[in-house]
Scaffold this motif. Structure first.
Motif, PDB file in Angstrom:
ATOM      1  N   LEU A   1      -8.192  13.303   0.321  1.00  0.00           N
ATOM      2  CA  LEU A   1      -7.237  14.210   0.959  1.00  0.00           C
ATOM      3  C   LEU A   1      -5.811  13.708   0.788  1.00  0.00           C
ATOM      4  CD1 LEU A   1      -6.827  16.735   2.702  1.00  0.00           C
ATOM      5  CD2 LEU A   1      -7.101  15.281   4.731  1.00  0.00           C
ATOM      6  N   ARG A   2      -5.606  12.410   0.978  1.00  0.00           N
ATOM      7  CA  ARG A   2      -4.266  11.821   0.800  1.00  0.00           C
ATOM      8  C   ARG A   2      -3.777  12.004  -0.628  1.00  0.00           C
ATOM      9  NH1 ARG A   2      -5.151   6.147   0.366  1.00  0.00           N
ATOM     10  NH2 ARG A   2      -5.164   6.677  -1.855  1.00  0.00           N
ATOM     11  N   THR A   3      -4.652  11.735  -1.593  1.00  0.00           N
ATOM     12  CA  THR A   3      -4.275  11.859  -3.000  1.00  0.00           C
ATOM     13  C   THR A   3      -3.922  13.285  -3.360  1.00  0.00           C
ATOM     14  OG1 THR A   3      -5.688   9.984  -3.618  1.00  0.00           O
ATOM     15  CG2 THR A   3      -5.048  11.500  -5.376  1.00  0.00           C
ATOM     16  N   LEU A   4      -4.728  14.245  -2.919  1.00  0.00           N
ATOM     17  CA  LEU A   4      -4.461  15.657  -3.218  1.00  0.00           C
ATOM     18  C   LEU A   4      -3.115  16.087  -2.648  1.00  0.00           C
ATOM     19  CD1 LEU A   4      -7.993  17.238  -2.620  1.00  0.00           C
ATOM     20  CD2 LEU A   4      -6.821  16.935  -4.810  1.00  0.00           C
TER      21      LEU A   4
ATOM     22  N   THR B   1      -5.678   1.472  -9.761  1.00  0.00           N
ATOM     23  CA  THR B   1      -5.670   0.016  -9.606  1.00  0.00           C
ATOM     24  C   THR B   1      -6.915  -0.597 -10.229  1.00  0.00           C
ATOM     25  OG1 THR B   1      -4.421   0.246  -7.548  1.00  0.00           O
ATOM     26  CG2 THR B   1      -5.510  -1.865  -7.936  1.00  0.00           C
ATOM     27  N   TYR B   2      -8.075   0.013  -9.991  1.00  0.00           N
ATOM     28  CA  TYR B   2      -9.317  -0.514 -10.560  1.00  0.00           C
ATOM     29  C   TYR B   2      -9.270  -0.476 -12.089  1.00  0.00           C
ATOM     30  CZ  TYR B   2     -14.189  -0.831 -11.957  1.00  0.00           C
ATOM     31  OH  TYR B   2     -15.348  -1.198 -12.577  1.00  0.00           O
TER      32      TYR B   2
ATOM     33  N   LYS C   1       0.833  -1.203   0.000  1.00  0.00           N
ATOM     34  CA  LYS C   1       0.000   0.000   0.000  1.00  0.00           C
ATOM     35  C   LYS C   1       0.869   1.255   0.000  1.00  0.00           C
ATOM     36  CE  LYS C   1      -3.915   2.272   0.459  1.00  0.00           C
ATOM     37  NZ  LYS C   1      -4.938   2.305  -0.615  1.00  0.00           N
ATOM     38  N   VAL C   2       1.941   1.235   0.805  1.00  0.00           N
ATOM     39  CA  VAL C   2       2.854   2.386   0.867  1.00  0.00           C
ATOM     40  C   VAL C   2       3.494   2.638  -0.496  1.00  0.00           C
ATOM     41  CG1 VAL C   2       5.021   3.242   1.847  1.00  0.00           C
ATOM     42  CG2 VAL C   2       3.329   2.137   3.318  1.00  0.00           C
ATOM     43  N   TRP C   3       3.996   1.580  -1.130  1.00  0.00           N
ATOM     44  CA  TRP C   3       4.644   1.733  -2.443  1.00  0.00           C
ATOM     45  C   TRP C   3       3.646   2.157  -3.507  1.00  0.00           C
ATOM     46  CZ3 TRP C   3       9.222   2.789  -1.800  1.00  0.00           C
ATOM     47  CH2 TRP C   3      10.096   2.056  -1.004  1.00  0.00           C
ATOM     48  N   ALA C   4       2.407   1.679  -3.396  1.00  0.00           N
ATOM     49  CA  ALA C   4       1.392   2.095  -4.359  1.00  0.00           C
ATOM     50  C   ALA C   4       1.132   3.591  -4.254  1.00  0.00           C
ATOM     51  CB  ALA C   4       0.096   1.305  -4.140  1.00  0.00           C
ATOM     52  N   ILE C   5       1.026   4.098  -3.023  1.00  0.00           N
ATOM     53  CA  ILE C   5       0.812   5.545  -2.823  1.00  0.00           C
ATOM     54  C   ILE C   5       2.001   6.335  -3.354  1.00  0.00           C
ATOM     55  CG2 ILE C   5       0.608   7.358  -1.072  1.00  0.00           C
ATOM     56  CD1 ILE C   5      -0.992   5.339   0.620  1.00  0.00           C
ATOM     57  N   PHE C   6       3.207   5.853  -3.076  1.00  0.00           N
ATOM     58  CA  PHE C   6       4.408   6.575  -3.524  1.00  0.00           C
ATOM     59  C   PHE C   6       4.489   6.633  -5.045  1.00  0.00           C
ATOM     60  CE2 PHE C   6       8.855   6.491  -4.934  1.00  0.00           C
ATOM     61  CZ  PHE C   6       9.305   7.679  -4.386  1.00  0.00           C
TER      62      PHE C   6
ATOM     63  N   ALA D   1       0.824  11.302  -9.984  1.00  0.00           N
ATOM     64  CA  ALA D   1      -0.275  12.264  -9.820  1.00  0.00           C
ATOM     65  C   ALA D   1      -1.617  11.644 -10.175  1.00  0.00           C
ATOM     66  CB  ALA D   1      -0.035  13.525 -10.648  1.00  0.00           C
ATOM     67  N   PHE D   2      -1.843  10.423  -9.681  1.00  0.00           N
ATOM     68  CA  PHE D   2      -3.123   9.761  -9.899  1.00  0.00           C
ATOM     69  C   PHE D   2      -3.543   9.115  -8.589  1.00  0.00           C
ATOM     70  CE2 PHE D   2      -6.240   7.142 -12.179  1.00  0.00           C
ATOM     71  CZ  PHE D   2      -6.642   8.033 -13.158  1.00  0.00           C
TER      72      PHE D   2
END
Length: 307
Positions: A148-151, A107-108, A88-93, A100-101
């Motif tokens: 919020l995390r994505t922004l 993933t979906y 999950k951490v690597w996916a966010i990074f 910027a997505f």
């Protein structure tokens, strides 16, 4: 189902006998090397001479696509680590900070759609601009914490790139820095879009309620392209020469897809199933010949930039 189970057993024997370095280490090292090349790329852009400046553009372009394509692709399939938390951490990074997505929609879209059909000539250059705009629109479909995390990640990733160009590379104006951002982020956009098209277009496609068993579906509808040093590094084997293997076993890393390639190809051929391989030039010729036929019903790029 029996064929898929038999092939899975053969592949799992190879996976279990492989070391951590083979399963994950090789691909993690490529991503780490790319990160370590970032300072050199930004410093090369300080030069007033053409050759060092172009080296900087090339370096940042290759690094960007290695992180955003190879890194995001592996992270979306949990192929970088066996830990769900670190996945999950690597996916966010890789997906949110570097690309910027939004993780959830990327993933979906990748897992469910997976076939990036879009206009191949002009649109790829606009991908760096379109991607964050589309991501903002898709944030309506996720919960507020993810929004919020994505922004925050999107802003941090884009601003860091912009700030480094101004303060490390020495760009004198905002417009020149933004133009360089666009150039480096779209440097390999054309081969990326082409690869997504060429590995599926013109091959059999099935309705969801009429598709054959998994092993037949993947052998019929997926194609491998020849190995290419630049694209192997930037996109990974699973997107170039081992795309059939990736579709059959999506959780394996690029290096493991390459390792099981002889087993998969031999098995499919023994069972009289297709194992599609073709050259980039041949697929381009087919695409140009049948452009209207193959592309007339294609979804717009705005629905596919997250793939």
């Amino acid at each position: 189902e029996a064929l898929m189970a038999e092939l899975s057993e053969l592949v799992q024997k190879v996976v279990k006998s492989s070391s951590w370095w083979e399963r994950h280490g090789v691909d993690i090292s490529i991503l780490a090397c790319s990160l370590l090349l970032l300072p050199a790329g930004f410093l090369c852009l300080r030069s007033a001479q053409a050759i060092p400046f172009l080296v900087g553009v090339l370096t940042l372009g290759v690094v960007h696509h290695t992180l955003t394509v190879k890194g995001s692709h592996l992270a979306s399939h949990n192929a970088l680590t066996e830990s769900k938390s670190w996945s999950k951490v690597w996916a966010i990074f890789f997906i949110e900070l570097c690309s910027a997505f939004t993780v959830e929609q990327a993933t979906y879209n990748h897992v469910k759609m997976h076939h990036g059909y879009t206009n191949m000539f002009i649109a790829p250059l606009a991908v760096p601009i379109i991607t964050p705009l589309v991501a903002l629109g898709l944030l309506r479909n996720v919960e507020w914490k993810a929004t919020l995390r994505t922004l925050c990640c999107m802003f941090l990733g884009l601003y860091c790139h912009y700030w480094l160009l101004l303060h490390v590379s020495g760009f004198q104006s905002s417009w020149s820095a933004l133009l360089c951002m666009l150039l480096t982020r779209s440097l390999l956009a054309h081969p990326y879009i082409h690869v997504n098209i060429f590995q599926h277009i013109g091959l059999p496609m099935f309705a969801a309620d009429q598709k054959p068993k998994r092993i037949q579906l993947m052998s019929l509808g997926v194609l491998n392209l020849p190995r290419n040093a630049l694209l192997d590094w930037s996109f990974g084997h699973s997107l170039i020469s081992c795309h059939v293997e990736h579709h059959l076993f999506p959780s394996l890393s690029d290096n493991m897809c390459l390792k099981i390639k002889p087993i998969v190809s031999q098995y499919l051929k023994q069972k009289k199933l297709p194992y599609n391989e073709d050259t980039y030039a041949s697929r381009l010729h087919l695409f140009l010949q049948r452009y209207e036929e193959l592309m007339v019903h294609a979804p717009p790029i705005t629905e596919l930039v997250g793939i």
